[in-house]
Scaffold this active site. Structure first.
Site, mmCIF file in Angstrom:
data_model
loop_
_atom_site.group_PDB
_atom_site.id
_atom_site.type_symbol
_atom_site.label_atom_id
_atom_site.label_comp_id
_atom_site.label_asym_id
_atom_site.label_seq_id
_atom_site.Cartn_x
_atom_site.Cartn_y
_atom_site.Cartn_z
ATOM 1 N N ARG A 142 11.675 -0.988 12.107
ATOM 2 C CA ARG A 142 10.129 -0.794 12.452
ATOM 3 C C ARG A 142 10.135 -1.838 13.696
ATOM 4 N NH1 ARG A 142 5.749 -0.046 7.859
ATOM 5 N NH2 ARG A 142 4.635 -1.056 9.539
ATOM 6 N N ARG A 175 -9.422 0.649 8.795
ATOM 7 C CA ARG A 175 -9.040 -0.693 9.172
ATOM 8 C C ARG A 175 -9.975 -1.453 10.081
ATOM 9 N NH1 ARG A 175 -3.051 0.422 8.257
ATOM 10 N NH2 ARG A 175 -1.858 -1.449 8.283
ATOM 11 N N ARG A 178 0.088 -9.464 13.198
ATOM 12 C CA ARG A 178 -0.772 -8.423 12.321
ATOM 13 C C ARG A 178 -1.407 -8.968 11.246
ATOM 14 N NH1 ARG A 178 3.913 -5.272 10.526
ATOM 15 N NH2 ARG A 178 2.441 -4.020 9.395
ATOM 16 N N LYS A 199 0.850 -1.267 -0.187
ATOM 17 C CA LYS A 199 0.225 -0.098 -0.100
ATOM 18 C C LYS A 199 1.052 1.441 -0.171
ATOM 19 C CE LYS A 199 -2.165 -1.192 3.853
ATOM 20 N NZ LYS A 199 -1.442 -2.492 4.176
ATOM 21 N N ARG A 247 11.628 -6.537 4.362
ATOM 22 C CA ARG A 247 11.527 -5.047 5.066
ATOM 23 C C ARG A 247 12.239 -4.931 6.421
ATOM 24 N NH1 ARG A 247 5.523 -2.318 5.505
ATOM 25 N NH2 ARG A 247 5.903 -3.289 7.486
HETATM 26 P P1 B4P Z 1 4.863 -1.635 2.040
HETATM 27 O O1 B4P Z 1 4.300 -0.891 0.769
HETATM 28 O O2 B4P Z 1 5.734 -1.145 3.132
HETATM 29 O O3 B4P Z 1 3.430 -2.285 2.719
HETATM 30 P P2 B4P Z 1 2.315 -1.662 3.437
HETATM 31 O O4 B4P Z 1 1.198 -2.445 2.831
HETATM 32 O O5 B4P Z 1 1.927 -0.193 3.270
HETATM 33 O O6 B4P Z 1 2.323 -2.115 5.239
HETATM 34 P P3 B4P Z 1 1.804 -2.079 6.363
HETATM 35 O O7 B4P Z 1 0.243 -2.472 6.356
HETATM 36 O O8 B4P Z 1 2.584 -2.855 7.219
HETATM 37 O O9 B4P Z 1 2.047 -0.653 7.404
HETATM 38 P P4 B4P Z 1 0.953 0.575 7.901
HETATM 39 O O10 B4P Z 1 2.062 1.628 7.949
HETATM 40 O O11 B4P Z 1 -0.315 0.781 7.300
HETATM 41 O O12 B4P Z 1 5.348 -2.877 1.407
HETATM 42 C C1 B4P Z 1 5.917 -4.023 2.203
HETATM 43 C C2 B4P Z 1 7.090 -4.547 1.644
HETATM 44 O O13 B4P Z 1 6.961 -5.097 0.188
HETATM 45 C C3 B4P Z 1 8.332 -3.349 1.424
HETATM 46 O O14 B4P Z 1 9.641 -3.841 1.644
HETATM 47 C C4 B4P Z 1 8.169 -3.325 -0.041
HETATM 48 O O15 B4P Z 1 9.393 -2.673 -0.733
HETATM 49 C C5 B4P Z 1 7.927 -4.633 -0.636
HETATM 50 N N1 B4P Z 1 7.068 -4.633 -1.820
HETATM 51 C C6 B4P Z 1 6.073 -3.844 -2.010
HETATM 52 N N2 B4P Z 1 5.402 -4.107 -3.158
HETATM 53 C C7 B4P Z 1 5.924 -5.070 -3.911
HETATM 54 C C8 B4P Z 1 5.807 -5.760 -5.086
HETATM 55 N N3 B4P Z 1 4.989 -5.508 -5.950
HETATM 56 N N4 B4P Z 1 6.715 -6.779 -5.126
HETATM 57 C C9 B4P Z 1 7.757 -7.279 -4.352
HETATM 58 N N5 B4P Z 1 7.692 -6.450 -3.251
HETATM 59 C C10 B4P Z 1 7.008 -5.591 -2.791
HETATM 60 O O16 B4P Z 1 0.595 -0.047 9.529
HETATM 61 C C11 B4P Z 1 1.593 -0.094 10.216
HETATM 62 C C12 B4P Z 1 0.909 -0.343 11.797
HETATM 63 O O17 B4P Z 1 0.075 1.126 12.131
HETATM 64 C C13 B4P Z 1 -0.618 -1.050 11.693
HETATM 65 O O18 B4P Z 1 -0.221 -2.555 12.107
HETATM 66 C C14 B4P Z 1 -1.234 -0.521 13.040
HETATM 67 O O19 B4P Z 1 -0.849 -1.021 14.364
HETATM 68 C C15 B4P Z 1 -1.040 0.829 12.988
HETATM 69 N N6 B4P Z 1 -2.150 1.423 12.297
HETATM 70 C C16 B4P Z 1 -1.936 2.096 10.798
HETATM 71 N N7 B4P Z 1 -3.467 2.467 10.680
HETATM 72 C C17 B4P Z 1 -4.170 2.123 11.523
HETATM 73 C C18 B4P Z 1 -5.479 2.288 11.497
HETATM 74 N N8 B4P Z 1 -6.275 2.937 10.580
HETATM 75 N N9 B4P Z 1 -6.284 1.771 12.676
HETATM 76 C C19 B4P Z 1 -5.592 1.132 13.645
HETATM 77 N N10 B4P Z 1 -4.217 1.039 13.548
HETATM 78 C C20 B4P Z 1 -3.442 1.509 12.571
#
Ligand code: B4P
Length: 190
Positions: free
Chosen positions: A134, A89, A145, A14, A128
């Site tokens: 993190r 979420r 998670r 995302k 990652r």
């Molecule tokens: P990312 O792009 O980092 O993944 P993400 O889906 O954004 O991450 P996440 O859900 O963990 O984080 P968030 O900050 O929202 O990609 C992951 C990895 O994959 C990277 O290394 C990237 O390079 C690689 N990658 C990406 N695309 C690829 C592809 N096509 N092929 C190969 N590799 C690929 O949340 C963090 C925490 O914050 C949550 O757990 C929660 O505790 C809290 N939080 C955030 N929002 C909240 C909400 N609305 N309500 C309650 N808690 C919340």
């Protein structure tokens, strides 16, 4: 005003895709994860509270998330549209978002759901973890998670299907291919 959500399990990409989408379409990228990480690194009261949950792989309570989100939306009221990344979420968060956007007469136009197999998610998050620094990128927390996602966040797919706003994207492809597929969908709605 064009408002959209990017949705998917932890590690779906995302954050990776949101950076490109916001740049191309001029949307304000609002990542609740990024906001909490910034608050945590500043040691603010919001950050200290959020850290209690994030470090255990749990969701931050809805009332705190909603407060933080509304504050950020107000601070960027001039934006041509919002890209919500990692929000909502839970069902209450989604209902609150619908209400806020209704009040602005700018309802959500589109929800992009990123589909990635469980083993691939684990592999990416382990990758990652090597350099993210993190606290929630450890094996135990990564698994927690994923479980929290299945229990609390997955029901949102049905919520947005009922609204006819969700489009599914194959997130297992290379980053540039995923981006192309997302753009094709956005261009139909934009
Ligand atoms: P990312 O792009 O980092 O993944 P993400 O889906 O954004 O991450 P996440 O859900 O963990 O984080 P968030 O900050 O929202 O990609 C992951 C990895 O994959 C990277 O290394 C990237 O390079 C690689 N990658 C990406 N695309 C690829 C592809 N096509 N092929 C190969 N590799 C690929 O949340 C963090 C925490 O914050 C949550 O757990 C929660 O505790 C809290 N939080 C955030 N929002 C909240 C909400 N609305 N309500 C309650 N808690 C919340």
């Amino acid at each position: 005003m064009f408002n959209m959500v990017i949705f998917g399990p932890p590690g779906a990409g995302k954050g990776t895709q949101s950076k490109n989408i916001s740049r191309k379409y001029g949307l304000f990228h609002l990542s609740t994860g990024d906001v909490f990480r910034e608050e945590m690194s500043n040691g603010s009261p919001v950050g200290l509270e959020a850290k209690k949950y994030i470090d255990r792989g749990m969701l931050v309570p809805d009332d705190l998330v909603v407060r933080v989100l509304c504050g950020n939306m107000r601070a960027h009221a001039e934006a041509g549209g919002y890209l919500f990344d990692g929000y909502p979420r839970t069902i209450p968060q989604a209902e609150m978002l619908d209400e806020s956007l209704q009040a602005m007469q700018a309802p959500l136009s589109l929800v992009i759901s990123m589909e990635v197999a469980q083993e691939e998610l684990i592999k990416r998050l382990r990758g990652r973890a090597m350099d993210s620094g993190r606290s929630d990128d450890t094996m135990e927390i990564i698994r927690k998670r994923q479980e929290v996602y299945r229990q609390q966040t997955l029901p949102l797919i049905a919520y947005y299907e009922r609204q006819g706003k969700i489009e599914h994207i194959n997130g297992m492809q290379p980053v540039s291919q995923v981006f192309q597929d997302i753009c094709r969908v956005i261009d139909r709605f934009h």
